[in-house]
Design an enzyme around this catalytic site. Structure first.
Site, PDB file in Angstrom:
ATOM      1  CG  ASP A  16      -1.770  -1.058   1.017  1.00 50.78           C
ATOM      2  OD1 ASP A  16      -2.097  -1.931  -0.386  1.00 50.78           O
ATOM      3  OD2 ASP A  16      -1.977  -1.375   2.324  1.00 50.78           O
ATOM      4  CE  LYS A  19       2.385  -2.718  -4.648  1.00 48.34           C
ATOM      5  NZ  LYS A  19       2.117  -2.400  -3.214  1.00 48.34           N
ATOM      6  N   GLY A  43      -4.567  -4.423  -3.603  1.00 47.20           N
ATOM      7  CA  GLY A  43      -5.530  -3.858  -4.211  1.00 47.20           C
ATOM      8  C   GLY A  43      -4.873  -2.239  -4.676  1.00 47.20           C
ATOM      9  CG  HIS A  44      -1.744  -2.268  -7.051  1.00 47.36           C
ATOM     10  ND1 HIS A  44      -1.069  -2.766  -7.237  1.00 47.36           N
ATOM     11  CD2 HIS A  44      -1.545  -3.016  -6.168  1.00 47.36           C
ATOM     12  CE1 HIS A  44      -0.450  -3.797  -7.433  1.00 47.36           C
ATOM     13  NE2 HIS A  44      -1.000  -3.688  -6.062  1.00 47.36           N
ATOM     14  CD  GLN A 226       0.669  -8.823  -2.635  1.00 49.16           C
ATOM     15  OE1 GLN A 226       1.906  -9.052  -3.314  1.00 49.16           O
ATOM     16  NE2 GLN A 226      -0.291  -8.793  -2.591  1.00 49.16           N
ATOM     17  CB  VAL A 302      -8.397  -6.288  -0.622  1.00 49.20           C
ATOM     18  CG1 VAL A 302      -8.967  -7.556  -0.564  1.00 49.20           C
ATOM     19  CG2 VAL A 302      -7.793  -5.870  -2.093  1.00 49.20           C
TER      20      VAL A 302
END
Ligand code: GDP
Ligand code: IMO
Ligand code: MG
Length: 448
Positions: A16, A19, A43-44, A226, A302
């Site tokens: 987080d 990215k 979750g991007h 990650q 997420v």
């Protein structure tokens, strides 16, 4: 041959870091974006103008028209999650036709993996990992134990027998944990056939595809999921995910040889966060942590879980610089620190009266460690959207200089807001070689 550059973008903390935003910003310099590990635990978030997207399995490049997007062999892919994500993108007007490629060697994450993940976490009680409950660990375990199914196996003649074997093993553990029985193998096989129909056109030998593109001189961006400290080998084990999220994973997770990469860009948040359990030496559990959480909107993309927050940790960032061979840093969320009078930075860990500058592997040592803090003056000015380095408050510049000194890598991008437009580029001599001479395209795409 064109001047190509294949670059890895990797998180330097516990995920987080931003990215998604950085990949989206740099896309105009590349011809394709490739995910190499993880699954829909990621979750991007990408924002530009008034648009907002959250991507889990699909590379952030999908939002750029014409950009090729690849899900590599190192991923564990839940076909239902992938189809749902594609559906959401299509609803938002993003077409992926003909430019989304899924490795036929990627492993299939089935609903039974998520059920096992959840049952195990419940059984661990206070010692739980705090997983995203998506089934990532069990899916990688099946891969390592050689019982897994790859995407190409979904059309195998003996699919139902293989499913029976895999489900029986998982059912055995679920029963011992007191969980509900799984669906029958025949029902799973029917579901798999539907997935093959829907995803079949995207399946291919992506290692061959990627190496062919590189031969043609195309430049590719490898989007890590990650973060370094969640890596199964190098992270804060056992509080990690189950894949190699460090830069080395980009090679094994795609079939692109290590010799074909030009370098790595590390994404670092200007402070530290982590979701789930595990040691976190610079964590702030009181009002300052709460302030960072609310100002930085630190809630999981997420799972919606509140992220734990703390000061910038140089021990972690230095370790990540070494492991990933970071050539350039993208520093995100500097704006979140705008209101502090003073900002401490953790420069070492004090354990049993000794100061450590390098991350020890022992979990108990990390749990007992106290942060050694060096405090700098805050800037107490709004930095959101500053695009000119000369306009950064001098205290903010000093904070960035301290991070560069502690980490040992140049900060080439400073992000001061969630949007693409809110990014300052500096130290261009370190960034330009990683962008195949296309820095101008990045600046044009950033707008503002
Ligand atoms: P990722 O998993 O590394 O892509 O990061 P996430 O998307 O999970 O979390 C980063 C969050 O911070 C997202 O909500 C982004 O929109 C947001 N973000 C990224 N960069 C900045 C920034 O510089 N400032 C602020 N305030 N928010 C940012
Ligand atoms: P992105 O790509 C932050 C964490 C979970 C948990 C541990 C193991 O958005 O940065 P898993 O479900 O993978 O078995 O969970 O890893 N985790 C993440 N934390 N960002 C992520 O992804 C994460 N993916 C997994 O919270 O602590
Ligand atoms: Mg995230």
């Amino acid at each position: 041959m064109a001047n190509s550059a294949n670059v890895i973008i990797v998180g330097m903390q516990w995920g987080d870091e931003g990215k998604g935003k950085i990949v989206d910003l740099l896309c105009p310099a590349f011809d394709g974006v490739v995910r190499y590990q993880g699954g829909h635990n990621a979750g991007h978030t990408v924002r530009f103008g008034d648009q907002h997207f959250s991507l889990q399995l699909i590379p952030s490049g999908i939002l750029h028209e014409g950009m090729q997007c690849v899900l590599g062999n190192g991923m564990v892919v839940a076909p239902d999650a992938l189809l749902a994500e594609l559906g959401r993108l299509h609803e938002a007007g993003v077409r992926s036709d003909g430019r989304l490629f899924l490795s036929d060697r990627a492993h299939v994450l089935l609903p039974c993996h998520a059920e096992l993940d959840q049952a195990r976490e419940a059984a661990r009680g206070a010692g739980k990992i705090g997983t995203t409950s998506r089934g990532i660990g069990p899916a990688y375990e099946n891969k390592a134990s050689r019982y897994g199914l790859r995407m190409c196996d979904l059309s195998a003649p003996d699919l139902e027998d293989r499913l029976r074997l895999q489900l029986a093993r998982i059912q055995g553990e679920l029963t011992s944990l007191g969980a509900q029985p799984l669906a029958r193998p025949a029902a799973y096989a029917d579901q798999c056939r539907v997935w093959v129909d829907q995803l079949g056109p995207s399946l291919c030998d992506t290692a061959r595809l990627l190496n062919g593109w590189i031969d043609e001189g195309r430049s590719l961006l490898f989007e890590g999921a990650q973060g370094t400290l969640l890596d199964i080998d190098h992270g804060t084990y056992p509080y990690v995910t189950s894949s190699n999220s460090t830069a080395g994973g980009a090679s094994t997770g795609t079939g692109v040889p290590p010799t074909r990469f030009a370098g790595a860009i590390g994404v670092l948040k200007a402070y530290t966060t982590r979701v789930g359990g595990g040691p976190f030496v610079s964590e702030l559990t009181g009002a300052q942590g709460e302030f960072l959480r609310s100002r930085g909107n630190e809630y999981g993309t997420v799972t919606g879980r509140p992220r734990r927050c703390g000061w910038f940790d140089s021990v972690v960032a230095r370790y990540a610089r070494m492991l990933n061979g970071i050539d350039a840093v993208a520093l995100t969320k500097l704006d979140v620190l705008d209101e502090f009078d003073e900002i401490p930075v953790c420069t070492g860990y004090r354990v049993n009266g000794e100061v450590l500058r390098d991350l020890p592997p022992e979990q108990w040592m990390l749990e007992d460690a106290e942060p050694v803090l060096r405090t700098v003056k805050g800037w107490k000015t709004n930095t959101v959207g500053i695009l000119d380095e000369a306009k950064l408050p001098k205290e903010a510049r000093a904070y960035v200089d301290l991070i560069e000194e502690e980490v040992g890598a140049p900060v080439t991008l400073i992000s001061t807001g969630p949007r693409r437009e809110e990014t300052l580029l500096c130290r261009e001599q370190a960034l330009a070689p990683l962008l195949a001479g296309r820095l101008d395209r990045v600046l044009a795409g950033r707008g503002a």
